[in-house]
Scaffold this motif. Structure first.
Motif, mmCIF file in Angstrom:
data_model
loop_
_atom_site.group_PDB
_atom_site.id
_atom_site.type_symbol
_atom_site.label_atom_id
_atom_site.label_comp_id
_atom_site.label_asym_id
_atom_site.label_seq_id
_atom_site.Cartn_x
_atom_site.Cartn_y
_atom_site.Cartn_z
ATOM 1 N N UNK A 183 0.780 -1.233 0.000
ATOM 2 C CA UNK A 183 0.000 0.000 0.000
ATOM 3 C C UNK A 183 0.808 1.278 0.000
ATOM 4 N N UNK A 184 2.147 1.167 0.164
ATOM 5 C CA UNK A 184 2.991 2.363 0.201
ATOM 6 C C UNK A 184 3.701 2.627 -1.123
ATOM 7 N N UNK A 185 3.357 1.858 -2.172
ATOM 8 C CA UNK A 185 4.054 1.991 -3.447
ATOM 9 C C UNK A 185 3.930 3.386 -4.047
ATOM 10 N N UNK A 186 5.072 3.884 -4.555
ATOM 11 C CA UNK A 186 5.106 5.105 -5.361
ATOM 12 C C UNK A 186 5.247 4.778 -6.847
ATOM 13 N N UNK A 187 5.980 3.698 -7.135
ATOM 14 C CA UNK A 187 6.271 3.304 -8.518
ATOM 15 C C UNK A 187 5.966 1.825 -8.691
ATOM 16 N N UNK A 188 5.182 1.504 -9.731
ATOM 17 C CA UNK A 188 4.902 0.105 -10.072
ATOM 18 C C UNK A 188 5.079 -0.064 -11.573
ATOM 19 N N UNK A 189 6.054 -0.888 -11.951
ATOM 20 C CA UNK A 189 6.353 -1.135 -13.362
ATOM 21 C C UNK A 189 6.045 -2.592 -13.691
ATOM 22 N N UNK A 190 4.982 -2.794 -14.461
ATOM 23 C CA UNK A 190 4.563 -4.128 -14.906
ATOM 24 C C UNK A 190 4.654 -4.248 -16.431
ATOM 25 N N UNK A 191 5.444 -3.398 -17.038
ATOM 26 C CA UNK A 191 5.492 -3.334 -18.496
ATOM 27 C C UNK A 191 6.134 -4.579 -19.111
ATOM 28 N N UNK A 192 5.808 -4.795 -20.390
ATOM 29 C CA UNK A 192 6.406 -5.872 -21.178
ATOM 30 C C UNK A 192 6.254 -7.239 -20.534
ATOM 31 N N UNK A 193 5.020 -7.545 -20.156
ATOM 32 C CA UNK A 193 4.665 -8.877 -19.693
ATOM 33 C C UNK A 193 3.540 -9.410 -20.587
ATOM 34 N N UNK A 194 2.740 -10.341 -20.085
ATOM 35 C CA UNK A 194 1.633 -10.904 -20.865
ATOM 36 C C UNK A 194 0.319 -10.751 -20.101
ATOM 37 N N UNK A 195 0.196 -9.665 -19.358
ATOM 38 C CA UNK A 195 -0.952 -9.448 -18.479
ATOM 39 C C UNK A 195 -2.183 -9.089 -19.307
ATOM 40 N N UNK A 196 -3.305 -9.762 -19.011
ATOM 41 C CA UNK A 196 -4.538 -9.550 -19.776
ATOM 42 C C UNK A 196 -5.586 -8.749 -19.008
ATOM 43 N N UNK A 197 -5.500 -8.754 -17.673
ATOM 44 C CA UNK A 197 -6.514 -8.087 -16.850
ATOM 45 C C UNK A 197 -5.832 -7.346 -15.700
ATOM 46 N N UNK A 198 -6.280 -6.132 -15.446
ATOM 47 C CA UNK A 198 -5.826 -5.373 -14.281
ATOM 48 C C UNK A 198 -6.887 -5.499 -13.192
ATOM 49 N N UNK A 199 -6.531 -6.034 -12.022
ATOM 50 C CA UNK A 199 -7.534 -6.231 -10.963
ATOM 51 C C UNK A 199 -8.031 -4.911 -10.375
ATOM 52 N N UNK A 200 -9.258 -4.936 -9.888
ATOM 53 C CA UNK A 200 -9.854 -3.738 -9.294
ATOM 54 C C UNK A 200 -9.028 -3.203 -8.130
#
Length: 207
Positions: free
Chosen positions: A109-126
């Motif tokens: 919950x304290x994240x400032x930066x989240x990098x999930x680029x260049x993967x195979x993700x199909x859905x972003x959870x709520x």
């Protein structure tokens, strides 16, 4: 498989110096050395561009970590015990083989930066909207066809990169992100850039 002696020497030096940072970039590691477990004071652990297909559950014991960089490995999942890393500020998971967002991220919950680029993700959870301090979210280069309206709740977000996905539209809720300064939605299936987003997108990014 034994660990490269030079790697162990670097870790031993970090132990001697009570180092807060350990950089093991591009060392062809196939596993995280067990000796890293002793570096309980680490605030930055960088393991990008190795050959990691998994990370050990004990990594969750490094509770002082503020930055974890696992870019450019072969990861498909993260172990649930990593949920203990509640002090994380920056998490870099780009260039792996994730098909979904690892559930343990919900605890960060304290994240400032989240990098999930260049993967195979199909859905972003709520639940990805539950980061009150997140300023940068990078989702480019995945397989997303839509974004949840809840992303409009990321009130601290200044940069959102959703380029090179399969998006057909952008949720109107993003118009409420008053701190947003940059939005990259190029390389998608968008017919046009929404009026509310035009001031956020460079002309060269538009089709």
């Amino acid at each position: 498989m034994s660990t490269n002696p030079a790697v162990e020497q670097r870790i031993a030096q970090a132990l001697t110096e009570n180092a807060e940072s350990l950089d093991l970039t591009n060392l062809r590691l196939e596993r995280v050395p067990e000796s890293v477990r002793e570096l309980t004071g680490l605030t930055r652990l960088r393991l990008p561009f190795n050959r990691l297909a998994e990370v050990p559950a004990w990594l969750g014991e490094l509770g002082s970590l503020h930055e974890l960089n696992l870019t450019g490995n072969r990861l498909r999942s993260l172990p649930d015990p990593l949920a203990s890393l509640v002090s994380l500020r920056e998490l870099y998971l780009a260039g792996n083989a994730f098909k979904s967002v690892p559930p343990c991220l919900r605890s960060f919950g304290s994240l400032n930066v989240l990098d999930l680029s260049d993967n195979h993700i199909t859905v972003i959870p709520e639940w990805l909207c539950e980061y009150p301090f997140l300023t940068l979210l990078d989702l480019h280069g995945n397989l997303l066809e839509s974004l949840p309206a809840s992303l409009g709740d990321l009130s601290a977000l200044t940069r959102l990169d959703v380029a090179d996905n399969e998006l057909w539209d952008l949720p109107e809720s993003l118009a409420g992100l008053s701190a947003l300064e940059e939005l990259d939605a190029s390389g998608n299936n968008l017919d046009e850039v929404p009026e509310w987003a035009q001031h956020l997108i460079d002309e060269e990014d538009e089709d």
